[in-house]
Write an enzyme that holds these catalytic residues in place. Structure first.
Site, PDB file in Angstrom:
ATOM      1  CG  ASP A   1      -2.592  -4.635   4.414  1.00  0.00           C
ATOM      2  OD1 ASP A   1      -2.955  -5.401   5.332  1.00  0.00           O
ATOM      3  OD2 ASP A   1      -2.127  -3.511   4.622  1.00  0.00           O
ATOM      4  CD  GLU A   2       1.660  -2.552   3.037  1.00  0.00           C
ATOM      5  OE1 GLU A   2       2.056  -1.625   2.326  1.00  0.00           O
ATOM      6  OE2 GLU A   2       1.608  -2.472   4.293  1.00  0.00           O
TER       7      GLU A   2
END
Lengths: 552, 552
Positions: free
Chosen positions: A323-324
């Protein structure tokens, strides 16, 4: 009969069934029965498995020690006469039924999931479900008083008690703040009471690395908050074993290539934009720092890291995160730019090579990768077909993941994030608010529909769902009260779908009004057992179901 | 010397002073000094008062048992060499100084408020403040390690350590959910650590009546949640005494004439619209029910009720409440309408008669009434001139109260309500949110300016302020984590004003960035002492002041 046996201790009056999740098929009678003070559950099965005996022993202990009063005082007065004349039940005997046998008065409520102690996985194959969920009947929900154990409304029949989806989870982040093993075990206890069967352990992150990985002890020794804030290999096995005994599988996540800043403290050569400033340019939260995904050495290091811990774990699932990812971090990292130039790859192509390597380290072990949604929706990496994708940014993204034909675990921030609503935690921002405000009430979570945005054909892609606690503002001091009883919402099918379907046993649609009294029961039971679950309403309202509804 | 002695145990590096509230005048040196493992504070005062000896004993215990590590690891490494060579301080001796004596190395930090053990009240008369706050100097903040007690940056000079306002409070509602005496005592402990000197005890409300009032035992016996959820007269005296020993006064509130539905369970003749439905027509929250203020019998009953409990309490303050009166309740109550017709009074005139009677029961005892703002801003009752008015609906209402020349306690929901942000607690409202959303962070509270909307002439009307916990969604399970360390914000002047003025000792303006490291120190100290204060940030940020600021 290897099933994990989860007996249901229910307290409540006629209209308030203490079962959670509520069984798919439930019928109650009208006969009040009291439990004898020496009430005991016995097992009448040839060669009973030890885990069944353990579970029965635990159930007997709870019956004797919970000492729960009947919550609804009004009803207690109403049926005090009937209780005075109620027959006393000395005990219950559990026995196995063949699937075509008629219902019997002495039977047990079947397990919530099939636990295979040899493979140490949770299974949901039809065959195993059949073994596990033989039709049976547990003779009644149990109501206890301080001085007077009793059963109300026998007989109770629970048949075909099968959860609709195999994955009912809870995620805990132990990297922003550390949680001792005892806190995790207590959380596992509470999870088992609501039949949650997956502990998603977000064990490390950019802030700290509290996991001792056998081949890389230096990462934790330099990356943990302190030497006493490390999960040793023995701790990990202890947690896995404790979870397993409660029918819970442990899904460990090593988030990569982002969320890895802390690795710079032991392996600076593998981290780009380490603690770069201002962090807002390089990460979603401080500190900045990501694995140099374009580096062959870093890729190899990461694959070995994942393999080293994954092979110690029994679960068939392991998460590599994903993620991210901050692209600016790599744009400003000279080594990454040199690595890309040398290989002739774009950053996305390099990410694909990196991910192939880390996932191969899992598939080589016979394990299935789990990733956050960005790996499917924002990047162009090739993933194994059976990869499990966690949808977190928005519940509306599930359909996009399904469109790519990946299996889904619902973990949407707009329904299931337990940390929302606690205000801004970043310093020097007095007017700030929680990024995912408002607070996600149990009611909000309970109204989540895991099939809403999916076509009929896509529904089989849903593995299940989980509520999550990110711990920027949590610690052992509040973990019980911020998690419980809210995390029970998703355990009940997020509105029964996860567990038993879209409707209640009586045919009415799932709804928060009928769930609340049962959730109160659950909360008071948790408190009695040492889990500091928060009050959902004034006790006045608990005693009077419906009186504190907005419309009453 | 009768002062309550509150020694300041500080932990932190140069830039992080652990004092809370920070003293008005503070100067630090540059000499690192370690505490001996046998470090002890001694008292060298003729005929020392017992409360001073008790406080010193408690301080010595904390020094030995807190075992706090220095939080900021970076600094620990930086000054490890200096610490190795630092001189060891075997102990400190406290002695009194006359006001014109020069500063001495051996002195004590003065008390936060003057406690008069004979009158058992907190006083803030100038004369008494002078007695209490003689200039003095406590030799240093104390830094502790697990194995190594030490002092940093001696000498430290704290002079003229006088709070700007006499009322720094905390309010707890024990009616929506019950809190055992032990929880209240633990809360009083934590209050004392941040020099909060007033416990506003919102003890009863419409949901339950857990207070045994000597002349009316039937109200609690029928109105408490259970017989074990009642504060007996002995419990009340225990709490008052425990608070007093910590420099804390106890302001009890019997909220009238609204918020009294529960009295109907023992005295139905005194309650209008008892549990009327739908409650939304008759009350701000369930259940409906208010004292029949137009009835002479009810007025007499209420005055006797208040007098019966108030006379057992040492405080000079007592609150009669007065918030959220629902006029529709009386419009539809036949008896109230008959009472009004008989007397020829309007409802407002009847409220005035009622309030005169309840306040006379207090002034007859030499006590000062406290009321919520509606009694001044929404009604036309006549109040004693010295009545204390709590401003809660909006911080902007303070100026309206000041315009009527009443003394003010700031308790604004938009800054100081600790319960906001936890979502909707009413049942059957899945999309509902907290009525006072969002969550009030410690930063938000810290930016409150208690003088902002007042003229210079009105500033003397400000008694102080308090943070408040209404407990619809709280219970003993989360009281520590929802209150602490946030409630320390108002204790520090709500930005130093309450305690020491608008600026920090170094002359800079109060600001959340410089307060946060001190608040972290305080939080970790609280946890060590058994108060489950919540984490404000990831431990990573705690260790690195400023790194997790929004702009860093």
């Amino acid at each position: 009969m290897r099933a994990v046996f989860l007996i249901c201790i229910a307290i409540a009056p006629c209209s308030v069934l203490g079962l959670w999740p509520i069984p798919r098929n439930l019928q109650t009678g009208t006969t009040l029965v009291k439990l004898a003070s020496t009430f005991n559950i016995k097992v009448d099965i040839d060669n009973p498995p030890q885990d069944l005996l353990d579970a029965v022993s635990q159930a007997n202990t709870y019956i004797q020690t919970d000492k729960l009063q009947r919550l609804v005082v009004g009803r207690g007065a109403n049926d005090s006469a009937a209780l005075g004349q109620a027959p006393t039940l000395p005990g219950l005997t559990l026995s196995l039924l063949t699937s075509d046998a008629p219902e019997s008065a002495n039977c047990y409520r079947s397990c919530t999931a099939y636990w295979d102690p040899q493979r140490r996985i949770l299974s949901h194959s039809p065959k195993r479900w059949n073994v596990c969920h033989s039709d049976c009947k547990f003779h009644s929900r149990v109501v206890q008083r301080l001085d007077d154990l009793r059963i109300a409304l026998a007989p109770i029949s629970i048949v075909n008690d099968i959860p609709a989806f195999p994955y009912r989870g809870f995620m805990l982040d132990t990297a922003r703040n550390f949680f001792p093993v005892a806190d995790i075990k207590r959380t596992l206890d509470a999870m088992s009471w609501v039949k949650i069967n997956m502990f998603h352990w977000h064990v490390v992150d950019s802030q700290s690395f509290p996991l001792d990985i056998p081949a890389f002890p230096e990462i934790a020794s330099k990356g943990a908050y302190s030497s006493s804030e490390i999960y040793s290999a023995a701790d990990v096995q202890d947690i896995v074993s404790y979870a397993g005994a409660r029918g819970i599988d442990v899904l460990v996540e090593i988030d990569t290539p982002g969320h890895t800043a802390v690795i710079a403290s032991s392996h600076p050569e593998h981290i780009a934009c380490s603690q770069a400033s201002p962090w807002t340019d390089f990460a979603n939260e401080p500190p900045a720092g990501q694995l140099r995904l374009a580096s062959a050495a870093t890729t190899n290091f990461t694959a070995q890291l994942i393999s080293s811990i994954a092979k110690t774990l029994p679960s068939s699932l392991f998460s590599t995160g994903g993620d991210e990812l901050n692209t600016n971090c790599y744009a400003e990292d000279a080594q990454t730019q040199a690595d890309l130039a040398k290989s002739g790859r774009t950053l996305e192509q390099a990410l694909n090579v990196f991910t192939q390597a880390t996932h191969k380290s899992l598939t080589d072990l016979g394990k299935t990768p789990v990733v956050w949604e960005e790996m499917v929706l924002e990047h162009t990496v090739t993933l194994p077909k059976d990869t499990v994708v966690m949808v977190w940014i928005s519940s509306q993204h599930a359909s996009s993941v399904a469109a790519k034909n990946f299996r889904i675990v619902h973990a949407p921030s707009d329904y299931f994030y337990l940390d929302c609503g606690a205000g801004e935690w970043l310093g020097n921002n007095p007017s700030g608010n929680s990024w995912c405000d408002p607070f996600k009430t149990w009611q909000k979570s309970y109204t989540f529909d895991p099939l809403a945005s999916l076509t009929t054909a896509q529904r089989s892609l849903v593995l299940g769902g989980q509520q999550l606690l990110w711990t920027e503002q949590s610690s052992p001091e509040n973990v019980d009260s911020i998690v419980w009883p809210r995390a029970a919402s998703s355990a009940e099918v997020i509105s029964l779908i996860f567990w038993t379907g879209a409707t209640l046993p009586d045919g009415t649609a799932r709804n928060v009004a009928s769930a609340l009294p049962r959730l109160h029961d659950l909360r008071y039971r948790m408190v009695r057992r040492g889990v500091r679950a928060i009050a959902l309403q004034p006790h006045f309202c608990v005693l009077r179901p419906g009186v504190c509804d907005l419309r009453s």
